[in-house]
Design a protein around this motif. Structure first.
Motif, PDB file in Angstrom:
ATOM      1  N   ASP A 309       0.842  -1.193   0.000  1.00 59.87           N
ATOM      2  CA  ASP A 309       0.000   0.000   0.000  1.00 59.87           C
ATOM      3  C   ASP A 309       0.879   1.246   0.000  1.00 59.87           C
ATOM      4  O   ASP A 309       1.906   1.290   0.688  1.00 59.87           O
ATOM      5  CB  ASP A 309      -0.910  -0.009   1.234  1.00 59.87           C
ATOM      6  N   ARG A 310       0.457   2.260  -0.752  1.00 61.10           N
ATOM      7  CA  ARG A 310       1.310   3.442  -0.944  1.00 61.10           C
ATOM      8  C   ARG A 310       1.724   4.068   0.399  1.00 61.10           C
ATOM      9  O   ARG A 310       2.864   4.467   0.587  1.00 61.10           O
ATOM     10  CB  ARG A 310       0.578   4.464  -1.811  1.00 61.10           C
ATOM     11  N   SER A 311       0.782   4.084   1.346  1.00 63.14           N
ATOM     12  CA  SER A 311       1.062   4.746   2.632  1.00 63.14           C
ATOM     13  C   SER A 311       2.104   3.986   3.462  1.00 63.14           C
ATOM     14  O   SER A 311       2.638   4.507   4.439  1.00 63.14           O
ATOM     15  CB  SER A 311      -0.238   4.869   3.427  1.00 63.14           C
ATOM     16  N   GLN A 312       2.383   2.738   3.074  1.00 61.59           N
ATOM     17  CA  GLN A 312       3.331   1.917   3.840  1.00 61.59           C
ATOM     18  C   GLN A 312       4.744   1.892   3.255  1.00 61.59           C
ATOM     19  O   GLN A 312       5.615   1.202   3.763  1.00 61.59           O
ATOM     20  CB  GLN A 312       2.815   0.479   3.946  1.00 61.59           C
ATOM     21  N   ARG A 313       4.938   2.640   2.185  1.00 60.46           N
ATOM     22  CA  ARG A 313       6.266   2.607   1.540  1.00 60.46           C
ATOM     23  C   ARG A 313       7.201   3.597   2.245  1.00 60.46           C
ATOM     24  O   ARG A 313       7.627   4.597   1.680  1.00 60.46           O
ATOM     25  CB  ARG A 313       6.129   2.925   0.045  1.00 60.46           C
ATOM     26  N   LYS A 314       7.516   3.286   3.476  1.00 57.35           N
ATOM     27  CA  LYS A 314       8.235   4.229   4.344  1.00 57.35           C
ATOM     28  C   LYS A 314       9.750   4.113   4.217  1.00 57.35           C
ATOM     29  O   LYS A 314      10.279   3.082   3.834  1.00 57.35           O
ATOM     30  CB  LYS A 314       7.839   3.956   5.806  1.00 57.35           C
ATOM     31  N   CYS A 315      10.422   5.201   4.617  1.00 55.78           N
ATOM     32  CA  CYS A 315      11.889   5.206   4.641  1.00 55.78           C
ATOM     33  C   CYS A 315      12.348   4.461   5.892  1.00 55.78           C
ATOM     34  O   CYS A 315      11.890   4.742   7.004  1.00 55.78           O
ATOM     35  CB  CYS A 315      12.405   6.633   4.659  1.00 55.78           C
ATOM     36  N   THR A 316      13.262   3.508   5.723  1.00 54.96           N
ATOM     37  CA  THR A 316      13.756   2.741   6.867  1.00 54.96           C
ATOM     38  C   THR A 316      15.117   3.271   7.336  1.00 54.96           C
ATOM     39  O   THR A 316      15.719   2.729   8.256  1.00 54.96           O
ATOM     40  CB  THR A 316      13.910   1.252   6.491  1.00 54.96           C
ATOM     41  N   MET A 317      15.580   4.345   6.691  1.00 61.13           N
ATOM     42  CA  MET A 317      16.893   4.893   7.041  1.00 61.13           C
ATOM     43  C   MET A 317      16.791   5.920   8.170  1.00 61.13           C
ATOM     44  O   MET A 317      17.806   6.312   8.747  1.00 61.13           O
ATOM     45  CB  MET A 317      17.533   5.578   5.819  1.00 61.13           C
ATOM     46  N   CYS A 318      15.588   6.420   8.412  1.00 57.67           N
ATOM     47  CA  CYS A 318      15.430   7.446   9.449  1.00 57.67           C
ATOM     48  C   CYS A 318      14.148   7.155  10.228  1.00 57.67           C
ATOM     49  O   CYS A 318      13.411   6.240   9.886  1.00 57.67           O
ATOM     50  CB  CYS A 318      15.356   8.832   8.814  1.00 57.67           C
ATOM     51  N   ASP A 319      13.886   7.937  11.255  1.00 58.18           N
ATOM     52  CA  ASP A 319      12.654   7.686  12.019  1.00 58.18           C
ATOM     53  C   ASP A 319      11.634   8.804  11.828  1.00 58.18           C
ATOM     54  O   ASP A 319      10.830   9.098  12.712  1.00 58.18           O
ATOM     55  CB  ASP A 319      12.969   7.449  13.506  1.00 58.18           C
ATOM     56  N   LEU A 320      11.672   9.445  10.659  1.00 57.32           N
ATOM     57  CA  LEU A 320      10.696  10.508  10.385  1.00 57.32           C
ATOM     58  C   LEU A 320       9.318   9.936  10.010  1.00 57.32           C
ATOM     59  O   LEU A 320       8.344  10.664   9.915  1.00 57.32           O
ATOM     60  CB  LEU A 320      11.186  11.409   9.244  1.00 57.32           C
TER      61      LEU A 320
END
Ligand SMILES: [Zn+2]
Length: 389
Positions: A309-320
């Motif tokens: 899902d588009r909303s779950q394509r998060k950056c795993t390099m930071c905690d933003l």
């Protein structure tokens, strides 16, 4: 059947008289028909030698098939075009040839093969032919084979090949009016076709497609009064119209295609993107192309392929907890702060916004573009290393 045999006999008499020889081994017959097996009684001979009947025959570089389709012909042409393109690849592989020269080379060496005799078969969709063109653009920008064609062609300022085929068809049709009618078999074929479509609306032939093409592009008067056309003035206008129609559809399709969410923001007009000429170094040029055409491994893109899902394509390099998209990667993610300080002008980083990202990626300053490319290369390396570990 008898008619053809009589003609062959006459040819034999003529050749004997003038001491000419016909190579019967190389002489073939194609029986054009709407499918079905061939009548076994069909046989023809020349000077006592039976002539072979074949399904397809390559005549002056175009494959004629017994069913009347030119699909086989386009397959052959796309194969030849692909070989010419591979040759072009290998010759220019280690050179930093400017993009416009690469396209000139493609048009001269490859497109001339792909469009061979297209006045006849050009109404076919011919996706095999288009595939060669797409492959060339993708290879030139070094982007993924899955790259969207709408953005690919717009980036290069290229148009689908059917446009030029249609231009050539209309040019050819208009020229038939000026050729000497008594010498031209084609003129009579086309005249007959015109007669038949004017007396039966359901007939579909080459001429009916010419009429439809002119009508659909808003040039019905050319169909009605072809004699009054100045070909040299009309053809550029016709080409421009077909391109305009394409661009209009392109805009509509861009707006409905979810994967082009970033590209439709950065691509404002349908011309070759400036950085392609500004950056003469192929490596940097390709990095920018990858970023613009979403040909990268950021989560926003890989997630699309894995149907996350588009909303779950998060950056795993930071905690933003941000989506890992191009904007986040280039201007926002704190993980690359040091690299950003080194390569991205402060103006873009301070109060970063999507607007600033767009103006950065559309920059016409060579130094800014090179630094952006360097940033992308090094940040990707850091990112890959973390992901491997
Ligand atoms: Zn991040």
């Amino acid at each position: 059947m008898e008619g053809l045999q009589n003609s062959l006999n006459s040819l034999e008499q003529y050749c004997n008289k003038w001491k000419l020889t016909v190579n019967v081994q190389k002489t073939k017959i194609v029986v054009f028909r709407k499918g079905g097996a061939l009548n076994r009684q069909y046989r023809w001979s020349y000077a006592g030698n039976e002539i072979e009947i074949v399904q397809n025959f390559n005549y002056l570089g175009i494959v004629f098939s017994s069913g009347g389709s030119f699909v086989q012909a386009t397959n052959t042409l796309s194969g030849k075009g692909l070989r010419a393109m591979n040759m072009l690849f290998s010759v220019t592989k280690n050179l930093h040839t400017p993009i416009h020269i690469m396209f000139n080379l493609f048009d001269s060496y490859v497109l001339s093969i792909l469009n061979y005799n297209c006045e006849v078969w050009g109404f076919l969709k011919a996706e095999n032919i288009e595939r060669v063109h797409k492959k060339f653009c993708k290879w030139l920008l070094n982007v993924k084979m899955t790259t969207n064609t709408l953005s690919l062609y717009a980036e290069c300022g290229r148009f689908p090949l059917y446009i030029e085929r249609h231009v050539r068809i209309i040019k050819y049709r208009l020229k038939l009016n000026t050729s000497k009618s008594e010498n031209c078999i084609l003129y009579h074929i086309v005249k007959n076709q015109r007669y038949s479509i004017e007396h039966n609306q359901n007939v579909s032939n080459w001429t009916s497609k010419v009429r439809k093409l002119l009508q659909d592009s808003g040039f019905e008067e050319i169909w009605l009064f072809p004699e009054s056309v100045n070909i040299n003035m009309f053809i550029p206008e016709f080409r421009l119209r077909l391109r305009d129609i394409y661009i209009q559809n392109w805009r509509t399709n861009m707006n409905t295609c979810t994967s082009l969410y970033i590209y439709r923001e950065i691509k404002l007009s349908y011309v070759k993107s400036e950085y392609l000429e500004i950056l003469d170094n192929k490596k940097y040029r390709n990095v920018i192309a990858k970023l613009r055409l979403s040909s990268h491994n950021l989560a926003i893109e890989t997630g699309r392929h894995r149907q996350v899902d588009r909303s779950q394509r998060k950056c795993t390099m930071c905690d933003l907890n941000d989506l890992e998209d191009e904007f986040h990667f280039v201007l926002k993610c704190p993980y690359y702060s040091n690299l950003r300080q080194q390569f991205i002008p402060r103006y873009y980083v301070r109060h970063q916004s999507v607007f600033k990202f767009i103006s950065l990626i559309n920059s016409d300053r060579k130094s800014v573009l090179i630094k952006l490319a360097k940033f992308c290369i090094q940040a990707s390396e850091v990112r890959n290393q973390v992901n491997i570990n």
